[in-house]
Design a protein around this motif. Structure first.
Motif, mmCIF file in Angstrom:
data_model
loop_
_atom_site.group_PDB
_atom_site.id
_atom_site.type_symbol
_atom_site.label_atom_id
_atom_site.label_comp_id
_atom_site.label_asym_id
_atom_site.label_seq_id
_atom_site.Cartn_x
_atom_site.Cartn_y
_atom_site.Cartn_z
ATOM 1 N N PHE A 80 1.058 -1.274 0.026
ATOM 2 C CA PHE A 80 -0.080 0.043 -0.111
ATOM 3 C C PHE A 80 0.678 1.098 0.272
ATOM 4 O O PHE A 80 0.193 2.851 0.892
ATOM 5 N N ARG A 81 1.747 0.900 -0.653
ATOM 6 C CA ARG A 81 3.000 2.593 -1.015
ATOM 7 C C ARG A 81 1.869 3.661 -1.532
ATOM 8 O O ARG A 81 1.174 3.378 -2.313
ATOM 9 N N ASP A 82 1.898 4.554 -1.083
ATOM 10 C CA ASP A 82 1.516 5.893 -1.148
ATOM 11 C C ASP A 82 -0.002 5.595 -1.206
ATOM 12 O O ASP A 82 -0.570 5.204 -2.277
ATOM 13 N N PRO A 83 -0.476 5.707 0.276
ATOM 14 C CA PRO A 83 -1.602 4.670 0.175
ATOM 15 C C PRO A 83 -3.446 5.286 -0.153
ATOM 16 O O PRO A 83 -4.382 4.995 -0.706
ATOM 17 N N ALA A 84 -2.783 6.917 -1.062
ATOM 18 C CA ALA A 84 -3.791 7.401 -1.248
ATOM 19 C C ALA A 84 -4.122 7.236 -3.299
ATOM 20 O O ALA A 84 -5.128 7.254 -3.204
ATOM 21 N N TYR A 85 -2.902 6.802 -3.635
ATOM 22 C CA TYR A 85 -3.285 6.073 -4.850
ATOM 23 C C TYR A 85 -4.170 4.629 -4.264
ATOM 24 O O TYR A 85 -5.160 4.524 -5.350
ATOM 25 N N PHE A 86 -4.160 3.688 -3.499
ATOM 26 C CA PHE A 86 -4.787 2.576 -2.709
ATOM 27 C C PHE A 86 -6.131 2.884 -3.119
ATOM 28 O O PHE A 86 -6.936 2.810 -3.078
ATOM 29 N N LEU A 87 -6.766 4.051 -2.543
ATOM 30 C CA LEU A 87 -7.617 4.840 -1.708
ATOM 31 C C LEU A 87 -8.465 5.202 -2.908
ATOM 32 O O LEU A 87 -9.673 5.206 -3.546
ATOM 33 N N ALA A 88 -7.425 5.971 -4.394
ATOM 34 C CA ALA A 88 -7.911 6.485 -5.450
ATOM 35 C C ALA A 88 -9.063 4.438 -6.451
ATOM 36 O O ALA A 88 -9.514 4.796 -6.512
ATOM 37 N N LEU A 89 -7.901 4.376 -6.147
ATOM 38 C CA LEU A 89 -8.122 2.165 -6.881
ATOM 39 C C LEU A 89 -9.854 2.558 -6.190
ATOM 40 O O LEU A 89 -10.336 1.718 -6.907
ATOM 41 N N THR A 112 9.421 -7.299 -5.644
ATOM 42 C CA THR A 112 9.145 -8.591 -4.353
ATOM 43 C C THR A 112 7.716 -8.740 -4.261
ATOM 44 O O THR A 112 7.341 -9.319 -3.098
ATOM 45 N N GLY A 113 6.506 -8.305 -4.547
ATOM 46 C CA GLY A 113 5.024 -8.461 -4.952
ATOM 47 C C GLY A 113 4.397 -8.061 -3.719
ATOM 48 O O GLY A 113 3.122 -8.199 -3.763
ATOM 49 N N GLU A 114 4.945 -6.727 -2.854
ATOM 50 C CA GLU A 114 4.455 -5.980 -1.885
ATOM 51 C C GLU A 114 2.879 -6.068 -2.953
ATOM 52 O O GLU A 114 2.189 -5.587 -2.161
ATOM 53 N N GLU A 115 3.210 -4.963 -4.009
ATOM 54 C CA GLU A 115 1.634 -4.257 -4.939
ATOM 55 C C GLU A 115 1.233 -4.755 -4.873
ATOM 56 O O GLU A 115 -0.337 -5.221 -5.009
ATOM 57 N N VAL A 116 1.029 -6.101 -5.762
ATOM 58 C CA VAL A 116 0.625 -7.391 -6.202
ATOM 59 C C VAL A 116 0.110 -7.781 -4.646
ATOM 60 O O VAL A 116 -1.565 -7.844 -5.107
ATOM 61 N N TRP A 117 -0.073 -8.021 -3.144
ATOM 62 C CA TRP A 117 -0.885 -8.974 -2.814
ATOM 63 C C TRP A 117 -1.513 -7.186 -2.275
ATOM 64 O O TRP A 117 -2.698 -7.680 -1.483
ATOM 65 N N SER A 118 -0.906 -6.584 -2.565
ATOM 66 C CA SER A 118 -2.035 -5.394 -1.383
ATOM 67 C C SER A 118 -3.625 -4.763 -2.766
ATOM 68 O O SER A 118 -4.339 -4.694 -1.890
ATOM 69 N N ALA A 155 9.085 -7.130 11.165
ATOM 70 C CA ALA A 155 9.080 -5.424 11.019
ATOM 71 C C ALA A 155 8.730 -5.034 10.453
ATOM 72 O O ALA A 155 8.542 -4.039 10.976
ATOM 73 N N ARG A 156 8.282 -4.928 9.151
ATOM 74 C CA ARG A 156 7.517 -4.512 7.791
ATOM 75 C C ARG A 156 6.343 -3.796 8.601
ATOM 76 O O ARG A 156 5.253 -3.499 7.752
ATOM 77 N N ILE A 157 5.588 -5.026 8.966
ATOM 78 C CA ILE A 157 4.475 -5.362 8.816
ATOM 79 C C ILE A 157 3.210 -4.097 9.690
ATOM 80 O O ILE A 157 2.012 -3.931 9.263
ATOM 81 N N ALA A 158 4.178 -3.440 10.573
ATOM 82 C CA ALA A 158 3.556 -1.952 11.369
ATOM 83 C C ALA A 158 3.494 -0.995 10.217
ATOM 84 O O ALA A 158 1.999 -0.871 10.523
ATOM 85 N N ASP A 159 3.944 -0.979 9.572
ATOM 86 C CA ASP A 159 3.981 -0.221 8.787
ATOM 87 C C ASP A 159 3.128 -0.347 7.425
ATOM 88 O O ASP A 159 2.431 0.781 7.282
ATOM 89 N N PHE A 160 3.100 -1.384 7.054
ATOM 90 C CA PHE A 160 2.178 -2.388 6.247
ATOM 91 C C PHE A 160 0.980 -2.378 7.121
ATOM 92 O O PHE A 160 -0.579 -1.249 5.819
ATOM 93 N N ALA A 167 -5.521 3.351 2.787
ATOM 94 C CA ALA A 167 -6.018 2.991 2.086
ATOM 95 C C ALA A 167 -7.328 2.892 1.816
ATOM 96 O O ALA A 167 -7.942 2.241 1.232
ATOM 97 N N GLY A 168 -7.832 2.493 2.716
ATOM 98 C CA GLY A 168 -9.115 2.401 2.695
ATOM 99 C C GLY A 168 -10.160 1.343 3.734
ATOM 100 O O GLY A 168 -10.716 1.313 3.887
ATOM 101 N N GLY A 169 -8.545 1.395 3.901
ATOM 102 C CA GLY A 169 -9.261 -1.288 4.346
ATOM 103 C C GLY A 169 -9.712 -0.337 6.121
ATOM 104 O O GLY A 169 -10.127 0.247 6.958
ATOM 105 N N THR A 170 -10.508 -1.699 5.685
ATOM 106 C CA THR A 170 -11.815 -1.674 7.062
ATOM 107 C C THR A 170 -11.871 -2.884 7.869
ATOM 108 O O THR A 170 -12.326 -3.084 8.955
ATOM 109 N N ARG A 171 -10.660 -3.358 7.543
ATOM 110 C CA ARG A 171 -10.287 -4.794 8.822
ATOM 111 C C ARG A 171 -9.346 -4.029 9.433
ATOM 112 O O ARG A 171 -8.323 -3.512 9.560
#
Length: 274
Positions: A80-89, A112-118, A155-160, A167-171
């Motif tokens: 969810f890098r640049d959350p506003a992008y994913f919110l717009a999606l 390494t796939g972070e955007e794919v999983w997002s 260690a990266r999960i808190a930022d994720f 990015a609008g996640g509700t869970r």
């Protein structure tokens, strides 16, 4: 009068040409400032005092070339890098895509796939994942393996997680992964319709018709000629009224393809094919 090239730059040109001739990977039009910095790092890593010595190892030791791919390419990615992008999606693009009976998305330069999983999480929450195929492509086989595995450092999960909520996640992002000794293992069902494949924006052609191309923070590492080639591929791959997403420092505005797109969400670098 132009400056004479340095010995380093002469050697760098020869290395890039050699890689193209030997392995058919074309880095000749990657942005030089970044490439110079990464090749110097590779010299240190492989204990090569000159680029010529590095070239010798790359040509005669295929395993060195395989390791060199991490230096030729930049493997920096976040969920969810640049959350506003994913919110717009989420708010503006997915409602349009939901009108199609099936959806195809191309994540070009997936690293390494972070955007794919997002994207898979976004699609799952919109009820669209089951009828979507995600093509995730990169030129680095090790990055593709990591992308397909979907295991990330705890260690990266808190930022994720913060980015997911922005990015609008509700869970809770924790609903989508299991913590293990190896890291956060993301739910296998998220990748059920994902295809991970080798593809080069420098040498390969379009392989499918898609509704959304997401290629973020890749073009900034290309020279203008290669940027134009990549944008041409995206244009050719997109359906009429399909969407193109770029990184926050990338734009279509000054490209020869600008007239083929309209700005859909300008601030988030989302465009729609005319």
């Amino acid at each position: 009068m132009p400056h004479a090239p340095t010995t380093f730059d002469i050697e760098l040109n020869l290395l890039l040409e050699a890689v193209y001739q030997k392995y058919q990977h074309d880095f000749r039009h990657y942005a030089r400032a970044s490439l110079r910095r990464r090749i110097r790092q590779a010299q240190e890593r492989f204990s090569c005092p000159t680029v010529s010595r590095l070239q010798e190892r790359v040509l005669h030791e295929p395993e060195v070339f395989a390791q060199m791919l991490q230096y030729f390419t930049v493997q920096v990615s976040e969920m969810f890098r640049d959350p506003a992008y994913f919110l717009a999606l989420r708010r503006h693009v997915l409602p349009v895509l939901s009108t199609y009976p099936s959806i195809r998305i191309w994540v070009a330069g997936c690293s390494t796939g972070e955007e794919v999983w997002s994207l898979a999480i976004l699609l799952a929450e919109a009820g669209l994942l089951e009828r979507t195929i995600i093509y995730a492509t990169d030129i680095n086989p090790e990055a593709l393996k990591a992308a397909e595995a979907g295991i990330y450092d705890i260690a990266r999960i808190a930022d994720f997680s913060r980015a997911y909520l922005e990015a609008g996640g509700t869970r809770s992002l924790a609903d989508y992964y299991t913590a293990s000794e190896h890291g956060a293992l993301f739910d296998r069902s998220l990748r059920r319709n994902a295809v991970f494949a080798d593809h080069s924006l420098a040498t390969d052609s379009v392989f499918s018709e898609v509704h959304l191309v997401s290629c973020r923070n890749v073009l900034i590492y290309f020279e203008r000629e290669l940027q134009q080639r990549a944008l041409g591929l995206f244009h050719d791959a997109l359906i009429h009224r399909g969407f193109l997403g770029l990184g926050s420092r990338e734009t279509l505005r000054f490209s020869s393809h600008a007239s083929h797109f309209s700005e859909f969400c300008a601030a988030e670098r989302l465009y729609q094919r005319l």
